[in-house]
Write an enzyme that holds these catalytic residues in place. Structure first.
Site, PDB file in Angstrom:
ATOM      1  N   ASP A   1      -2.787  -0.773   0.463  1.00  0.00           N
ATOM      2  CA  ASP A   1      -1.881  -1.420   1.480  1.00  0.00           C
ATOM      3  C   ASP A   1      -1.154  -0.403   2.224  1.00  0.00           C
ATOM      4  O   ASP A   1      -1.362   0.684   2.034  1.00  0.00           O
ATOM      5  CB  ASP A   1      -1.130  -2.609   0.787  1.00  0.00           C
ATOM      6  CG  ASP A   1      -0.687  -3.738   1.755  1.00  0.00           C
ATOM      7  OD1 ASP A   1      -0.192  -3.679   2.841  1.00  0.00           O
ATOM      8  OD2 ASP A   1      -1.198  -4.951   1.519  1.00  0.00           O
TER       9      ASP A   1
ATOM     10  N   HIS B   1      -2.052   1.378   4.751  1.00  0.00           N
ATOM     11  CA  HIS B   1      -1.743   0.860   5.938  1.00  0.00           C
ATOM     12  C   HIS B   1      -0.387   1.436   6.704  1.00  0.00           C
ATOM     13  O   HIS B   1       0.205   0.863   7.582  1.00  0.00           O
ATOM     14  CB  HIS B   1      -1.314  -0.787   5.668  1.00  0.00           C
ATOM     15  CG  HIS B   1      -2.407  -1.492   5.239  1.00  0.00           C
ATOM     16  ND1 HIS B   1      -2.565  -2.832   5.035  1.00  0.00           N
ATOM     17  CD2 HIS B   1      -3.650  -1.194   5.021  1.00  0.00           C
ATOM     18  CE1 HIS B   1      -3.554  -3.286   4.615  1.00  0.00           C
ATOM     19  NE2 HIS B   1      -4.462  -2.133   4.516  1.00  0.00           N
TER      20      HIS B   1
END
Ligand SMILES: *[C@@H]1O[C@H](CO)[C@@H](O)[C@H](O)[C@H]1NC(C)=O
Ligand SMILES: *[C@@H]1O[C@H](CO)[C@@H](O)[C@H](O)[C@H]1NC(C)=O
Length: 393
Positions: free
Chosen positions: A219, A242
């Site tokens: 993430d 991310h």
């Protein structure tokens, strides 16, 4: 006469300096093995760790908790402050979570430092062994909420140096309600497909520096949530992951803002985003101001530069609304590299609260060896220097 004084003076000065530089020499040290911890990877060492902590924490002198080489099985553990003096927490070994993910997964935290003022954590590896937990999540089974691996809450004057965090169930490292926190030389690893394994999340904290660190996870590499103030991020390599995000902000009507953030001299490799500001499309009194994203390299990044004020993941409570979060004073400067999508810069700001004071300077992002494109909506500011993609404001 002067000669007679200078020699002992020099010795005194030398020993003072020596103890300042080597505090461990004078410090009482509480070795966890002395209280029953076993570095065999099987014996539950939670209680011995807590015993060593309470002795160090109660010491009037600066004290050290020492974890020698070996692999220590640890369940959820809270190192509570306040302590009587400053603590050094030196890890030469590896801490692992129990194999059954339910063991740490129900409480939200694995290793938590709470209300400690003055703590330095050096070295070590922590391995939450999250694989089984991610599989449960991916199968959509009945799974616990998942544990953050290491957290600092209501702490001040924190140094975290040289730690490696592996396979977190959930977020690797959180800093909440804390101030003056220095994170340096850390390494974070989890596979790109591991759900919600953010690297570092900062929230309601001020004076946080993250430097010389390598983060590859499933993430955000770093997320700065509401109430993040005076944040400096330098020499971070991010990927997979991310990217580095401010947000998501504005989920609630009443929310602290984010201000004074610098992200510099960092590299993003094959990440979903580069640098991003993300807010919910719903009313809020939050804000983002005085942010510098500069000296960044993007290598095959999905959305290298992105402001997205239309976040509405569940599709309820936000569609057809606009974000109340006011974004101002954001600079993107000296950013180069490659985008894996045609639109390398997307500034999609709120219809009710436009972005103001955006500065773009020397940006060169290519897509398939050609110029990339840009998209702007409700974004205002100025551009100078090289601009690839073109300025769309
Ligand atoms: C943010 O930076 C400005 C300018 O340096 C400073 O005046 C302000 O106090 C800072 N904000 C916080 C919350 O410290
Ligand atoms: C942008 O970067 C590409 C690839 O490095 C380079 O070929 C090109 O000359 C640069 N463009 C400008 C305007 O500097």
């Amino acid at each position: 006469m002067a000669k007679n004084i200078s020699f002992p003076c020099a010795i005194t000065l030398f020993s003072i300096l020596f103890f300042l530089i080597n505090p461990s020499i004078a410090m009482p040290s509480y070795n966890v093995q002395r209280y029953g911890a076993r570095g065999d990877g099987r014996t539950d060492s939670t209680k011995p760790f807590l015993t060593a902590w309470s002795l160090a924490c109660g010491s009037r002198a600066r004290a050290m908790v020492y974890i020698p080489r070996g692999t220590y099985l640890i369940r959820n553990i809270v190192f509570w402050g306040p302590c009587k003096n400053i603590i050094t927490f030196k890890i030469d070994g590896k801490l692992i979570a129990p194999a059954n993910y339910w063991s740490i997964g129900t409480s939200g935290y694995w290793i938590l430092f709470a209300k400690v003022n003055g703590i330095s954590v050096y070295g070590g590896t922590i391995d939450a062994r999250g694989t089984g937990y991610w599989n449960c999540r991916k199968k959509g089974g009945y799974c616990p909420q998942g544990a953050r691996s290491i957290s600092f809450s209501w702490c001040s004057n924190v140094l975290l140096s040289g730690l490696t965090s592996l396979y977190s169930q959930h977020i690797h490292l959180t800093v909440h309600h804390s101030s003056n926190v220095r994170i340096q030389g850390i390494r974070i690893r989890a596979p790109s497909g591991s759900p919600n394994t953010d690297g570092i999340i900062v929230q309601s904290s001020s004076g946080v520096t993250i430097s010389r660190s390598s983060i590859g996870t499933g993430d955000d590499c770093i997320a700065l949530n509401h109430g993040s103030k005076n944040i400096w991020i330098e020499r971070v390599s991010c990927g997979p992951g991310h990217g580095i995000s401010i947000g998501s902000l504005g989920e609630y009507a009443n929310e602290e803002g984010v201000e004074n953030v610098t992200v510099t001299t960092s590299v993003f490799t094959r990440t979903q985003n580069g640098v991003r500001i993300k807010t919910w499309a719903r009313p809020s009194n939050g804000f983002v101001r005085n942010v510098q994203f500069r000296n960044l390299v993007m290598r095959n990044v999905g959305y290298p530069l992105i402001i997205d004020q239309n976040y509405c993941p569940s599709g309820s409570g936000c569609p057809r609304q606009s974000s109340g979060v006011k974004i101002s004073g954001v600079t993107f400067a000296n950013i180069k590299g490659t985008s894996t999508r045609p639109i390398a810069m997307k500034l999609d700001c709120s219809g009710s609260h436009h972005c103001t004071g955006i500065t773009l300077r020397n940006i060169n992002l290519t897509y398939m060896r050609k110029s990339s494109a840009s998209y702007c909506k409700n974004a205002h500011g100025k551009a100078s220097g090289v601009m690839v993609p073109r300025n769309c404001m």
